[in-house]
Design a protein around this motif. Structure first.
Motif, PDB file in Angstrom:
ATOM      1  N   ALA A   1       4.600  26.315  -0.741  1.00 22.66           N
ATOM      2  CA  ALA A   1       3.607  26.316   0.334  1.00 22.66           C
ATOM      3  C   ALA A   1       2.298  25.756  -0.164  1.00 22.66           C
ATOM      4  N   ALA A   2       1.953  26.080  -1.419  1.00 19.85           N
ATOM      5  CA  ALA A   2       0.722  25.547  -1.982  1.00 19.85           C
ATOM      6  C   ALA A   2       0.809  24.024  -2.069  1.00 19.85           C
ATOM      7  N   VAL A   3       2.014  23.575  -2.466  1.00 23.30           N
ATOM      8  CA  VAL A   3       2.213  22.116  -2.525  1.00 23.30           C
ATOM      9  C   VAL A   3       2.022  21.512  -1.143  1.00 23.30           C
ATOM     10  N   GLN A   4       2.560  22.231  -0.173  1.00 19.78           N
ATOM     11  CA  GLN A   4       2.522  21.691   1.167  1.00 19.78           C
ATOM     12  C   GLN A   4       1.097  21.480   1.669  1.00 19.78           C
ATOM     13  N   HIS A   5       0.218  22.407   1.284  1.00 24.04           N
ATOM     14  CA  HIS A   5      -1.136  22.276   1.783  1.00 24.04           C
ATOM     15  C   HIS A   5      -2.084  21.786   0.717  1.00 24.04           C
ATOM     16  N   PHE A   6      -1.504  21.147  -0.285  1.00 28.51           N
ATOM     17  CA  PHE A   6      -2.304  20.675  -1.402  1.00 28.51           C
ATOM     18  C   PHE A   6      -2.997  19.385  -1.000  1.00 28.51           C
ATOM     19  N   PRO A   7      -4.269  19.413  -0.817  1.00 27.51           N
ATOM     20  CA  PRO A   7      -4.908  18.200  -0.347  1.00 27.51           C
ATOM     21  C   PRO A   7      -5.151  17.211  -1.475  1.00 27.51           C
ATOM     22  N   GLY A   8      -5.424  15.999  -1.085  1.00 30.21           N
ATOM     23  CA  GLY A   8      -5.907  15.022  -2.045  1.00 30.21           C
ATOM     24  C   GLY A   8      -4.845  14.097  -2.604  1.00 30.21           C
ATOM     25  N   GLY A   9      -5.208  12.841  -2.741  1.00 27.85           N
ATOM     26  CA  GLY A   9      -4.323  11.847  -3.327  1.00 27.85           C
ATOM     27  C   GLY A   9      -4.982  10.489  -3.213  1.00 27.85           C
ATOM     28  N   SER A  10      -4.280   9.489  -3.652  1.00 24.83           N
ATOM     29  CA  SER A  10      -4.866   8.150  -3.679  1.00 24.83           C
ATOM     30  C   SER A  10      -4.029   7.143  -2.918  1.00 24.83           C
ATOM     31  N   LEU A  11      -4.733   6.273  -2.250  1.00 27.94           N
ATOM     32  CA  LEU A  11      -4.109   5.074  -1.704  1.00 27.94           C
ATOM     33  C   LEU A  11      -4.077   4.041  -2.819  1.00 27.94           C
ATOM     34  N   ASN A  12      -2.924   3.481  -3.050  1.00 31.33           N
ATOM     35  CA  ASN A  12      -2.761   2.482  -4.102  1.00 31.33           C
ATOM     36  C   ASN A  12      -2.465   1.124  -3.508  1.00 31.33           C
ATOM     37  N   PHE A  13      -2.913   0.085  -4.180  1.00 35.00           N
ATOM     38  CA  PHE A  13      -2.796  -1.275  -3.657  1.00 35.00           C
ATOM     39  C   PHE A  13      -2.193  -2.198  -4.707  1.00 35.00           C
ATOM     40  N   GLU A  14      -1.244  -3.024  -4.255  1.00 38.14           N
ATOM     41  CA  GLU A  14      -0.623  -4.004  -5.152  1.00 38.14           C
ATOM     42  C   GLU A  14      -0.495  -5.329  -4.437  1.00 38.14           C
ATOM     43  N   ARG A  15      -0.444  -6.421  -5.226  1.00 41.05           N
ATOM     44  CA  ARG A  15      -0.320  -7.759  -4.638  1.00 41.05           C
ATOM     45  C   ARG A  15       0.748  -8.545  -5.373  1.00 41.05           C
ATOM     46  N   PHE A  16       1.519  -9.304  -4.624  1.00 41.52           N
ATOM     47  CA  PHE A  16       2.555 -10.170  -5.210  1.00 41.52           C
ATOM     48  C   PHE A  16       2.538 -11.517  -4.503  1.00 41.52           C
TER      49      PHE A  16
ATOM     50  N   VAL B   1       0.853  -1.190   0.000  1.00 37.20           N
ATOM     51  CA  VAL B   1       0.000   0.000   0.000  1.00 37.20           C
ATOM     52  C   VAL B   1       0.889   1.240   0.000  1.00 37.20           C
ATOM     53  N   TYR B   2       0.567   2.212  -0.846  1.00 39.71           N
ATOM     54  CA  TYR B   2       1.311   3.466  -0.829  1.00 39.71           C
ATOM     55  C   TYR B   2       0.402   4.591  -1.303  1.00 39.71           C
ATOM     56  N   PHE B   3       0.754   5.783  -0.939  1.00 42.08           N
ATOM     57  CA  PHE B   3      -0.085   6.951  -1.196  1.00 42.08           C
ATOM     58  C   PHE B   3       0.567   7.850  -2.232  1.00 42.08           C
ATOM     59  N   THR B   4      -0.206   8.296  -3.187  1.00 44.05           N
ATOM     60  CA  THR B   4       0.325   9.271  -4.143  1.00 44.05           C
ATOM     61  C   THR B   4      -0.614  10.466  -4.189  1.00 44.05           C
ATOM     62  N   ARG B   5      -0.039  11.651  -4.399  1.00 43.19           N
ATOM     63  CA  ARG B   5      -0.801  12.878  -4.277  1.00 43.19           C
ATOM     64  C   ARG B   5      -1.419  13.319  -5.596  1.00 43.19           C
ATOM     65  N   SER B   6      -2.634  13.852  -5.522  1.00 44.45           N
ATOM     66  CA  SER B   6      -3.232  14.560  -6.655  1.00 44.45           C
ATOM     67  C   SER B   6      -4.455  15.295  -6.130  1.00 44.45           C
ATOM     68  N   PRO B   7      -4.679  16.542  -6.603  1.00 44.97           N
ATOM     69  CA  PRO B   7      -5.773  17.329  -6.068  1.00 44.97           C
ATOM     70  C   PRO B   7      -7.136  16.899  -6.576  1.00 44.97           C
ATOM     71  N   GLU B   8      -7.163  16.204  -7.710  1.00 43.78           N
ATOM     72  CA  GLU B   8      -8.443  15.746  -8.249  1.00 43.78           C
ATOM     73  C   GLU B   8      -8.385  14.246  -8.453  1.00 43.78           C
ATOM     74  N   PRO B   9      -9.556  13.642  -8.538  1.00 45.63           N
ATOM     75  CA  PRO B   9      -9.552  12.199  -8.770  1.00 45.63           C
ATOM     76  C   PRO B   9      -8.826  11.905 -10.066  1.00 45.63           C
ATOM     77  N   PRO B  10      -8.110  10.830 -10.112  1.00 45.14           N
ATOM     78  CA  PRO B  10      -7.454  10.436 -11.360  1.00 45.14           C
ATOM     79  C   PRO B  10      -8.483  10.393 -12.475  1.00 45.14           C
ATOM     80  N   SER B  11      -8.163  11.005 -13.661  1.00 42.70           N
ATOM     81  CA  SER B  11      -9.173  11.077 -14.730  1.00 42.70           C
ATOM     82  C   SER B  11      -8.981   9.962 -15.731  1.00 42.70           C
ATOM     83  N   SER B  12      -9.048  10.315 -17.011  1.00 43.90           N
ATOM     84  CA  SER B  12      -9.114   9.287 -18.038  1.00 43.90           C
ATOM     85  C   SER B  12      -7.945   8.314 -17.949  1.00 43.90           C
TER      86      SER B  12
END
Lengths: 532, 532
Positions: free
Chosen positions: A154-169, A61-72
């Motif tokens: 500073a904007a980056v610092q307070h930039f909310p939003g991102g996704s938890l990602n999941f992988e299996r091996f 499990v790992y987290f990656t940042r993005s302010p909006e939901p991942p699009s296309s």
């Protein structure tokens, strides 16, 4: 540190803000339980990778940042519940992909072993206002929406939003897991324009599960990052507490099941009938449910209500998703991996492993790998869907020729799993793989359900969560477990399932990124009280 | 009718006087649990044949009269515990044949399908004083001590002593069972010198088990005798209550086990050590016991006592026989046949089937018949004795690389049965039949033990009797069940075994020869109070 509001980012504590969390669409049936979770309000930048290495599977499990939901997506998402995609190797599952209306697809290639372009980790260096601006972004490696940079860090610092990602091996192929993490770190360094050594300084691996001990050196020496080992049970419980707060994460069979089995048909055979209209009023279901025809267990209301014991063909019922989750403690957690652990969790979060059984997922897959031609879990489950277990199982009716009603047994109930297989004189019959698969799936599921129920009863718990990678959203397994709980408890207890069932430990390891001196529980409790 | 003393014979009630009962020597390991029981004081002449037809086996019980124990056998009795007779197909068992010092051999040929010359049934006509004296006895068909006749039939009427005889047949081959009974009736008519029709008038078949319903017509129409169907559970409980009064019928692992596991070794490996001298004082053992070396679980007394979870190699302990049996209620009866029924029995004899599992004897034999070359139960058990289950089972140590001590788990414990068998990519390994057999024997036994324990705990019962034809006096099975009970109960509950484990139902059916108006329970209770 204020605990009543999501506080300003602090390097020491992760306040995971789950408001507005959305489960992303699945990419393929194989990765059905690995859908990303988008957290639009989550503020804290982190670079932690959690790894839970069990007997058979390593979960990441790992987290990656993005302010909006991942699009296309760069790869079209497969709809798991789309029957036109069904094939022998794609078992029908209770897939809610139709339901998450707000999310769009994710970019990913299918299969855990391919490098997923899910975004990048954030190096700690970006938090410092005096850091150098990132160099030109590499094209083609990122979502255009991901990591929009501005000169004001500073904007980056307070930039909310991102996704938890999941992988299996596969644990047997742990090197693939290590390589994946290695590539993730290197790509992140590249994307962020920082030297690899700096990137590594900001990455920490939280390792749990048995393999955290077995592979500690491997992770440490290959990845050159800090590796912390976390207690498996503690991570399981932390993961459970966290994941049950995500809307539409928890699901269960709808209450129509209780209504219908309370008025069973007098005859053992079942036929189709419409849903009782009153039943639907019992279920507050703002989220769409997937309904299946309900076999006739209605009628004969004069008869004393008898709950159908898990039978060869459990009726199919609607699935309800918990869209407005509330705190779920106390509860029983039944984690079905290679083996089974049963953990009771008190209202205050204290937990104890109270039981378990060695008859788990590993047993079923192992038996079916020797007794059938199937080579994957999904093949085995596909076989089971077509089978008739009464060719191998001895039913009550086979022994008695009639119902053993005064004992609460019906002739269709299974008296002896595989009871028809042994023939005196050594004549070894051959039995269809489908029948064998169904029989053993029922056997393992019924057994786990029974032991789970007995522990729930012993500790006076009504909620029973099933975690672990065994269930895989498979309808018959969920039905059997639900039935077992309802049969034994006479409808007073409920079996609950999790869409990210296999990732409880890794999620728990992920959120346990704290200084030893900090109280994580306070933070999580505060989060609970905000939401309720 | 006086209930306080064995009353004068009455046609309506069987007062079974078990004073001085002796279990006869076994004829062969195959018929280890079918030893006759000699009842020297039993007065009532009866001609009832009890048949308990289960899913796999049909069990027959009948009584034949003789004033003295059967003497020199026509076939030399095999001593089951004699290691010189051991072969691949003769599993080592806890055979107490050395212990029954007073009994001499029985005359019988081995194998249930051969006509056993165990004596004859007594026709009712002999009870009547005006009956004609029997014609000349046929030679060579009888023990010389059996049925000594005198002109005074009154002497015959009050002639005490005879044997309970036990036979077993395959339910799939029910015709062999019927033929046997037919031959028994016909031979008895011949021996007693009465017409077959008269003999039949005095014979009644008490049928129980599922097959009592399935085969009712077959019995009735072939044998031309009255057939009565008896409730299976009631017969099981009656049989249990009766058989536990027979000296040396009940056995269990000695108390040394409790002592030894209360002080486990710190390291997972175990080595041999002498028995703690104090322990033998705990066991009132007037009858000889068979002792095995006790692996070192002593020492480390500073450590908190932790009971060894059922492990791959349970230590071997002495077997103690209950030579002065006392009333055994309340208790839990776990009947392991094709499937498993769990019945709680109250102090007053009232009972209720409270649980069960479909994972029973039928499951184990069925799985092993497909996964190994074995063709008989005893072959399968022999395989298991040689096996190493750690090649197929995933142990705690395999997952964690060390003890998971704070959860009370040791690295040698089984985490996932068959957990090593499935290989991703469809590579199907081959595993030794011995290892597979041991793994599945442990799995089934541990599971039954766990469910049995949970029910005993729920109903606050300390005595757990294991009946049914599954155990067959097999050491590893008895050890595993005993361990499971002791592990889960921390030594507070005891697993108890029965030498005539498979015959509870048929014994119960046999003693239920009463007019509906008569209270059998009163008679049996009186018998209990006389003995205690």
């Amino acid at each position: 540190m204020s605990l009543n509001t999501p506080s300003l980012p602090s390097a020491k504590v992760i306040h995971v803000d789950t408001r507005g969390a959305v489960i992303l669409e699945e990419e393929s049936p194989e990765t059905r339980d690995s859908r990303g979770i988008y957290l639009p309000n989550y503020i804290e930048p982190i670079s932690h990778i959690a790894v839970d290495v069990g007997g058979s599977l390593a979960k990441v499990v790992y987290f990656t940042r993005s302010p909006e939901p991942p699009s296309s997506p760069s790869v079209v998402a497969t709809r798991g519940s789309d029957s036109s995609n069904s094939s022998l190797s794609t078992p029908r599952s209770i897939s809610p992909s139709d339901d998450t209306a707000s999310a769009s697809g994710v970019s990913a290639s299918s299969g855990p072993s391919t490098s997923k372009q899910n975004g990048a980790l954030t190096p700690l260096v970006l938090e410092q206002p005096h850091a150098t601006a990132p160099s030109a972004l590499a094209n083609g490696l990122l979502h255009d929406s991901l990591l929009r940079r501005t000169a004001a860090v500073a904007a980056v610092q307070h930039f909310p939003g991102g996704s938890l990602n999941f992988e299996r091996f596969e644990t047997d192929d742990i090197d693939a897991c290590v390589s994946f993490i290695q590539a993730l770190i290197e790509r992140s360094a590249q994307v962020n324009g920082v030297p690899l050594a700096e990137m590594r300084r900001g990455v920490k691996i939280m390792a749990t599960g048995g393999g955290a001990h077995r592979f500690y050196e491997l992770f440490k020496d290959t990845l050159h990052v800090e590796v912390r080992r976390e207690d498996e049970m503690e991570c399981l419980i932390e993961g459970l507490k966290f994941i049950t707060l995500i809307p539409d994460e928890v699901y269960f069979f709808s209450d129509e099941l209780i209504q219908s089995v309370a008025h069973p048909n007098a005859t053992p055979s079942v036929t189709a009938a419409p849903l009782p209209p009153a039943a639907s009023a019992l279920v507050p279901a703002p989220s769409p449910t997937i309904s299946y025809p309900v076999p006739s267990l209605a009628g004969s209301s004069a008869q004393t209500p008898v709950l159908e014991r898990p039978s060869p063909d459990p009726p199919k019922y609607g699935v309800t998703f918990e869209s407005n989750p509330t705190p779920q403690l106390p509860c029983l957690l039944v984690n079905i991996g290679s083996g089974v652990s049963i953990i009771k969790v008190d209202e205050d979060g204290a937990f104890e492993r109270v039981s378990g059984t060695s008859l788990g997922g590993g047993t079923l897959w192992g038996l079916l790998s020797l007794l059938t031609p199937a080579t994957t879990f999904d093949e085995m489950l596909a076989f089971s869907e077509k089978g008739d277990n009464s060719t191998v199982d001895m039913l009550v009716g086979d022994i008695y020729g009639q119902d053993y009603s005064k004992l609460g047994l019906k002739s269709t109930m299974i008296a002896s799993t595989f009871g028809k297989v042994f023939k005196k004189g050594g004549e070894k019959g051959t039995f269809p793989a489908e029948d064998i698969s169904k029989s053993l799936l029922y056997a393992m599921s019924n057994n786990i359900g029974q032991i789970a129920y007995m522990n729930a009863e012993k500790y006076n718990l009504d909620r029973i969560y099933f975690g672990g990678s065994f269930i895989r959203g498979h309808a018959a397994t969920i039905a059997t477990l639900s039935y077992a709980i309802r049969f034994w408890s006479k409808g007073t207890k409920r079996a609950l399932f999790l869409r990210h069932e296999g990732f409880l430990g890794s999620i728990g390891a992920w959120i346990r990124n704290i200084d030893p001196a900090t109280e994580l529980l306070d933070g999580v409790s505060a989060l609970h009280s905000e939401r309720s």
